[in-house]
Design an enzyme around this catalytic site. Structure first.
Site, PDB file in Angstrom:
ATOM      1  N   GLU A   1      30.856  -9.261 -11.618  1.00  0.00           N
ATOM      2  CA  GLU A   1      31.629  -8.031 -11.801  1.00  0.00           C
ATOM      3  C   GLU A   1      31.556  -7.140 -10.560  1.00  0.00           C
ATOM      4  OE1 GLU A   1      30.359  -6.490 -15.640  1.00  0.00           O
ATOM      5  OE2 GLU A   1      31.762  -7.865 -16.596  1.00  0.00           O
TER       6      GLU A   1
ATOM      7  N   GLU B   1      32.174 -15.438 -20.004  1.00  0.00           N
ATOM      8  CA  GLU B   1      31.576 -14.899 -21.232  1.00  0.00           C
ATOM      9  C   GLU B   1      32.668 -14.819 -22.277  1.00  0.00           C
ATOM     10  OE1 GLU B   1      30.248 -10.879 -20.699  1.00  0.00           O
ATOM     11  OE2 GLU B   1      28.480 -11.443 -19.556  1.00  0.00           O
TER      12      GLU B   1
END
Ligand SMILES: *[C@@H]1O[C@H](CO)[C@@H](O)[C@H](O)[C@H]1NC(C)=O
Ligand SMILES: *[C@@H]1O[C@H](CO)[C@@H](O)[C@H](O)[C@H]1NC(C)=O
Ligand SMILES: *[C@@H]1O[C@H](CO)[C@@H](O)[C@H](O)[C@H]1NC(C)=O
Ligand SMILES: *[C@@H]1O[C@H](CO)[C@@H](O)[C@H](O)[C@H]1NC(C)=O
Length: 400
Positions: A204, A315
């Protein structure tokens, strides 16, 4: 509370809401309706400001794991009774099946500066996870987690391989990157790469760099991308210097709608966080939402690039509980074991058949997230915090 934890976790929170924002765009694109988009957009706004106030957090990224709030890493059997003298001799749990393409994993005690990850704890986890999948992905290399996982695989002799990770910070002049590069390098020198599938640089990073709210291909974004690309290149140089018997792919992971094109052009693979829960989708519709989002936002754009980086879902999952009533639902979605079961039943074998590479989120409930952030954050595991399987039925199908 540790500021590094707070920081990485609040950053992760934003990623969830980015997924929602992208969900709004997607819904608009496929014409489901303005009304839905507006209500999703409203939900999008309040947690963001809560993050700005520093009191909402979260984390589906498990960016660097955490010590359990009880401070104990004492292994519990978690359904597998191990011979303490031989980690490769452990009893199998008949409820588990190797149906998952991969699992997202952060050992307990992987956050700097506390650390505390222990080999017995990681061995127990590896024994259990090896009954569910052949692949893990790690988020970072702090607290010796790369070496611990590779050592645990060695001692348990299980068929498990790992995408190792380097959790890059944008604002520390490369300190976190270099520290993890060096511990990762030492682990690769010690254990070799027989059980390593790739090296993920950045988790991220672009989302964090843009503070959750900008075009991932703006001029400003490209400035951040240049930092990450330099680290990706440096990692390739590090791997080359090791004269490894195989060339490891180097990739990056980010929030679903935060892939910068220049970064994608610099990697062999991208891993994308795709969470239906945060897009106000119910459990019955979650798998279809994830498949559509991933295809439209990640697979199709990546395939159009000259280097065609391989895309994975970094995820995806469903929460089973909330620590407060307010967060038990998100639109039509309800945090529940039944919801997780529905998502398992509609996602896992279908993704396997479609040849989608994904890392289920996640292996066990991360108690530290509940303690810090409440809500659904600490309740995404297939297993509870003590590694007891939740009352779910693990799908039984072959993973690719
Ligand atoms: C595995 O462990 C069990 C329990 O300690 C023991 O009875 C058995 O002999 C072990 N098997 C092998 C092959 O070492
Ligand atoms: C972890 O790191 C230390 C110090 O760098 C090293 O000596 C040790 O062997 C590493 N591996 C494991 C599995 O603990
Ligand atoms: C993925 O998206 C592309 C472009 O919109 C579309 O042509 C294709 O059918 C989609 N594939 C799947 C499996 O949904
Ligand atoms: C769900 O969360 C609540 C609030 O933290 C807790 O009291 C309860 O024990 C949890 N349920 C389960 C099954 O863990």
């Amino acid at each position: 509370m540790d500021s590094a934890i707070r920081k990485s976790s609040s950053r992760a929170r934003r990623s969830m809401w980015i997924t929602i924002g992208a969900g709004v765009v997607l819904l608009a694109l496929i014409g489901i309706g303005v009304g839905v988009g507006v209500s999703v957009a409203k939900k999008n706004s309040s947690p963001k400001s809560a993050v700005a106030n520093g009191n909402a957090g979260a984390s589906t990224d498990g960016s660097s794991g955490g010590s359990t709030s009880g401070g104990s890493n004492a292994p519990s059997d978690g359904g597998t009774v191990a011979d303490p003298n031989d980690p490769s001799n452990f009893s199998k749990d008949a409820r588990l099946h190797k149906s998952f393409y991969g699992l997202a994993y952060t050992p307990d005690g992987s956050i700097m500066p506390d650390c505390g990850a222990t080999l017995p704890s990681v061995i127990r986890d590896v024994q259990i996870m090896s009954q569910l999948t052949t692949r893990l992905r790690l988020y970072g290399s702090d607290c010796n987690q790369t070496a611990l996982v590779l050592e645990a695989i060695k001692q348990t002799k299980v068929d498990l391989s790992v995408y190792v990770g380097n959790y890059v910070e944008a604002d520390d002049n490369g300190a976190a990157y270099q520290r993890q590069r060096d511990t990762m390098k030492a682990a690769l020198q010690t254990y070799g790469v027989d059980h390593v599938l790739g090296v993920t640089v950045g988790n991220e990073f672009m989302l964090n760099y843009l503070n959750g709210g900008d075009d991932p291909n703006s001029a400003m974004a490209n400035t951040g991308a240049a930092i990450l690309i330099a680290d990706i290149k440096d990692t390739r140089d590090m791997l080359t210097s090791l004269n490894l018997p195989k060339t490891l792919p180097v990739g990056t992971s980010d929030a679903g709608s935060y892939f910068n094109t220049e970064v994608l052009e610099a990697v062999d693979y991208g891993m994308s966080n795709v969470h239906a829960w945060f897009a106000s989708v119910d459990a019955a519709g979650a798998a279809a939402w994830v498949f559509d989002f991933f295809n439209e936002t990640n697979v199709t754009p990546a395939a159009a690039l000259a280097n065609s980086p391989k895309m994975y879902i970094a995820e995806t999952g469903w929460p089973t509980n909330s620590s407060d009533v307010a967060h038990e639902t998100n639109g039509p979605g309800t945090a529940s074991v039944a919801g997780l079961q529905t998502f398992l039943d509609t996602f896992v074998c279908q993704a396997n058949s479609a040849g989608i590479g994904y890392f289920f989120f996640e292996f066990f409930d991360e108690e530290w997230k509940d303690a810090l952030y409440g809500g659904v954050e600490g309740w995404w595991g297939l297993f509870d915090k003590d590694r007891n399987l939740k009352p779910i039925t693990i799908p039984n199908c072959a993973s690719p």
